[in-house]
Write an enzyme that holds these catalytic residues in place. Structure first.
Site, short mmCIF file in Angstrom:
data_model
loop_
_atom_site.label_atom_id
_atom_site.label_comp_id
_atom_site.label_asym_id
_atom_site.label_seq_id
_atom_site.Cartn_x
_atom_site.Cartn_y
_atom_site.Cartn_z
N LYS A 80 -92.87 -20.46 52.89
CA LYS A 80 -91.64 -21.42 53.41
C LYS A 80 -92.68 -22.57 54.15
O LYS A 80 -93.96 -22.67 54.41
CB LYS A 80 -91.14 -20.71 55.09
CG LYS A 80 -90.08 -21.24 55.56
CD LYS A 80 -88.60 -20.82 54.61
CE LYS A 80 -87.63 -21.55 55.30
NZ LYS A 80 -86.26 -20.90 54.42
N THR A 149 -73.74 -18.37 46.90
CA THR A 149 -73.78 -17.24 48.33
C THR A 149 -72.35 -16.55 48.65
O THR A 149 -72.45 -15.48 48.90
CB THR A 149 -74.35 -18.22 49.39
OG1 THR A 149 -75.49 -18.96 49.25
CG2 THR A 149 -74.53 -17.40 50.86
N GLY A 179 -66.22 -18.51 60.80
CA GLY A 179 -67.36 -19.72 60.03
C GLY A 179 -66.51 -19.97 58.78
O GLY A 179 -66.77 -19.22 57.83
N VAL A 183 -69.79 -21.91 52.92
CA VAL A 183 -69.62 -20.52 52.31
C VAL A 183 -68.36 -19.99 52.54
O VAL A 183 -67.77 -19.47 51.61
CB VAL A 183 -70.70 -19.67 52.88
CG1 VAL A 183 -70.95 -18.27 52.17
CG2 VAL A 183 -72.26 -20.17 52.42
N ALA A 259 -74.18 -15.35 57.22
CA ALA A 259 -74.82 -15.90 58.28
C ALA A 259 -76.36 -15.32 58.13
O ALA A 259 -76.56 -14.14 57.94
CB ALA A 259 -74.21 -15.72 59.60
N ASN A 260 -77.26 -16.24 58.35
CA ASN A 260 -78.61 -15.92 58.74
C ASN A 260 -78.71 -15.22 60.03
O ASN A 260 -78.10 -15.60 61.14
CB ASN A 260 -79.45 -17.04 58.59
CG ASN A 260 -79.82 -17.24 57.01
OD1 ASN A 260 -80.11 -16.37 56.21
ND2 ASN A 260 -79.77 -18.67 56.74
P1 NAD Z 1 -71.54 -24.56 57.24
O1 NAD Z 1 -72.35 -25.69 58.26
O2 NAD Z 1 -71.04 -25.44 55.94
O3 NAD Z 1 -70.44 -23.93 58.03
C1 NAD Z 1 -70.51 -23.25 59.16
C2 NAD Z 1 -68.89 -23.08 59.67
O4 NAD Z 1 -69.23 -22.26 60.86
C3 NAD Z 1 -68.37 -24.59 60.15
O5 NAD Z 1 -67.00 -24.47 59.55
C4 NAD Z 1 -68.80 -24.52 61.47
O6 NAD Z 1 -67.43 -25.37 62.15
C5 NAD Z 1 -68.55 -23.04 62.00
N1 NAD Z 1 -69.12 -22.95 63.26
C6 NAD Z 1 -70.25 -23.39 63.75
N2 NAD Z 1 -70.63 -22.81 64.85
C7 NAD Z 1 -69.64 -21.98 65.27
C8 NAD Z 1 -68.84 -21.05 66.27
N3 NAD Z 1 -69.86 -21.11 67.33
N4 NAD Z 1 -68.02 -20.69 66.30
C9 NAD Z 1 -67.38 -20.37 65.04
N5 NAD Z 1 -67.62 -21.08 64.01
C10 NAD Z 1 -68.68 -21.99 64.22
O7 NAD Z 1 -72.61 -23.72 56.75
P2 NAD Z 1 -72.71 -22.88 55.67
O8 NAD Z 1 -73.43 -23.46 54.62
O9 NAD Z 1 -71.18 -22.33 55.32
O10 NAD Z 1 -73.54 -21.40 55.99
C11 NAD Z 1 -72.95 -20.59 56.89
C12 NAD Z 1 -74.02 -19.64 57.34
O11 NAD Z 1 -74.62 -18.98 56.32
C13 NAD Z 1 -75.28 -20.08 58.26
O12 NAD Z 1 -75.81 -19.32 59.08
C14 NAD Z 1 -76.28 -20.27 56.91
O13 NAD Z 1 -77.48 -20.30 57.53
C15 NAD Z 1 -75.95 -19.24 56.13
N6 NAD Z 1 -76.47 -19.13 54.63
C16 NAD Z 1 -75.99 -20.14 53.94
C17 NAD Z 1 -76.33 -20.35 52.59
C18 NAD Z 1 -75.80 -21.57 51.75
O14 NAD Z 1 -75.86 -21.34 50.41
N7 NAD Z 1 -74.95 -22.34 52.30
C19 NAD Z 1 -77.01 -19.30 52.14
C20 NAD Z 1 -77.57 -18.31 52.92
C21 NAD Z 1 -77.01 -18.08 54.32
#
Ligand code: NAD
Length: 349
Positions: A80, A149, A179, A183, A259-260
């Site tokens: 990283k 994912t 959320g 994803v 989520a991570n």
């Molecule tokens: P994103 O930002 O596109 O979506 C996150 C969603 O969660 C949004 O709709 C946002 O409004 C909502 N949100 C934020 N804070 C919130 C809260 N307090 N309560 C309720 N909803 C809330 O992110 P993503 O890419 O969909 O990723 C989501 C999670 O998955 C993250 O934790 C990310 O680290 C993890 N992740 C994503 C990927 C990927 O390929 N995108 C891969 C591995 C892990």
């Protein structure tokens, strides 16, 4: 001398401090373990308050990538990088200077996007080195990782439902998703098509309305979310939603989401879930679809191959669940053991 004895450096192979006065670059690259292959891991850009904070972050994250890659079946190790800086001050020069440092490691470290870095930044790095993934599709990149994912998370939920509830499909299974962003929205589509009943919570009204209209999801408040009478809770928004306050409220018998860092405290809250007889799909295993997607850029992107590798997430989770039950350990410890066993078996070859 004390550096080599510090607990936080335990297991790390190499840590590189990068300094380029002309572009203002200050970065740290951490290579944790390359037993399985070159270290892959994204570059995060944050205005860390101190260098120590940046170092702590990169060491923690690079170790996590070793475990993630190992469980995902990738022939890659864990690394990283962090750039210490203001996200609004990103320049081509900064990323090209950074790319030269990445190149100087001769392929032991391969970078990609992470928090506050994007495809454009990766394309700038690509001008200096081939040891970068997550570049533009026109340059051979793999595109939006969230689709894979979501696919991996979907298979992971199927695996957990089969293991815990003995059901071979998701028809009639009630699932709450926190959320519904990049994803979460793809996941909801697959879950809906598989016959699951959806409950969704988000802070974004539009995202919620889309899920309601497209998949008949019931919108719930955060206060209602954890106590909902559902089979599966799927955290897909932010970290640390499994904690002292939320776990006692859970009626779901399965936690499986993308989520991570879902556990506020890995040791404490994985045990708390086990004690409550809630099957937890370890976050870094179930959400590996994105890293599998990006890793496949390195050998020439092939969507079918990626999908095949993403399906394996379900099988890996099944082994992790079985080992946890057999050894009476948490699924979190079982996932760590799965990764460590694979690494040590290859190390001994
Ligand atoms: P994103 O930002 O596109 O979506 C996150 C969603 O969660 C949004 O709709 C946002 O409004 C909502 N949100 C934020 N804070 C919130 C809260 N307090 N309560 C309720 N909803 C809330 O992110 P993503 O890419 O969909 O990723 C989501 C999670 O998955 C993250 O934790 C990310 O680290 C993890 N992740 C994503 C990927 C990927 O390929 N995108 C891969 C591995 C892990």
């Amino acid at each position: 001398m004390s550096v080599f004895h510090k607990l936080q450096f335990r297991g790390h192979e190499k840590i590189v401090f990068c300094n380029d006065a002309a572009s203002g670059l200050k970065a740290i690259i951490a290579i944790h373990d390359t037993t399985l292959g070159p270290a892959l891991g994204g570059t995060r850009l944050l205005p860390y308050a101190t260098e120590q904070e940046a170092l702590n972050d990169v060491l923690r994250l690079s170790r996590g990538m070793t475990y993630k890659a190992a469980c995902a079946g990738l022939h890659l190790g864990g690394g990283k990088a962090v750039i210490i800086g203001d996200p609004s001050m990103k320049t081509e020069a900064l990323f090209r200077a950074y790319g030269r440092f990445v190149h100087s490691l001769g392929g032991r470290y391969i970078t990609a996007e992470d928090m506050n870095t994007n495809v454009t930044n990766m394309d700038h790095i690509r001008l200096e080195t081939t040891y970068v993934a997550g570049i533009s599709p026109t340059l051979g990149g793999s595109g939006d990782p969230s689709i894979m994912t979501a696919l991996g998370t979907f298979y992971g939920i199927q695996s957990a439902v089969k293991y815990r509830l003995g059901k071979h499909d998701l028809k009639g299974i009630k699932i709450s998703v926190q959320g519904v962003g990049a994803v979460g929205k793809h996941l909801c589509k697959s879950l809906h098509e598989a016959g699951a009943t959806l409950f969704v919570q988000d802070i974004n009204e539009k995202n919620l309305n889309d899920m309601k209209e497209l998949y008949g999801a019931t919108v719930v408040s955060e206060r209602e979310l954890f106590g909902l009478n559902v089979d599966v809770y799927s955290p897909c928004a932010r970290g640390a939603t499994l904690n002292d306050t939320t776990i006692p409220q859970l009626k779901a018998t399965i936690v499986a989401g993308c989520a991570n860092n879902q556990l506020e405290n890995e040791s404490v809250h994985s045990k708390m879930l086990k004690k409550a007889n809630i099957l937890y799909a370890p976050d870094y295993v179930i959400n590996a679809g994105g890293v599998i997607n990006v890793a496949n850029e390195l050998s020439g992107y092939n969507k079918q191959k990626v999908e095949h590798e993403v399906i394996q997430i379900a099988k890996t989770l099944d082994v992790i669940f079985q080992t946890a039950e057999k050894r009476d350990i948490t699924t979190h410890d079982s996932a760590n053991k799965f990764a460590e066993d694979r690494i040590s078996s290859v190390r001994n070859v």
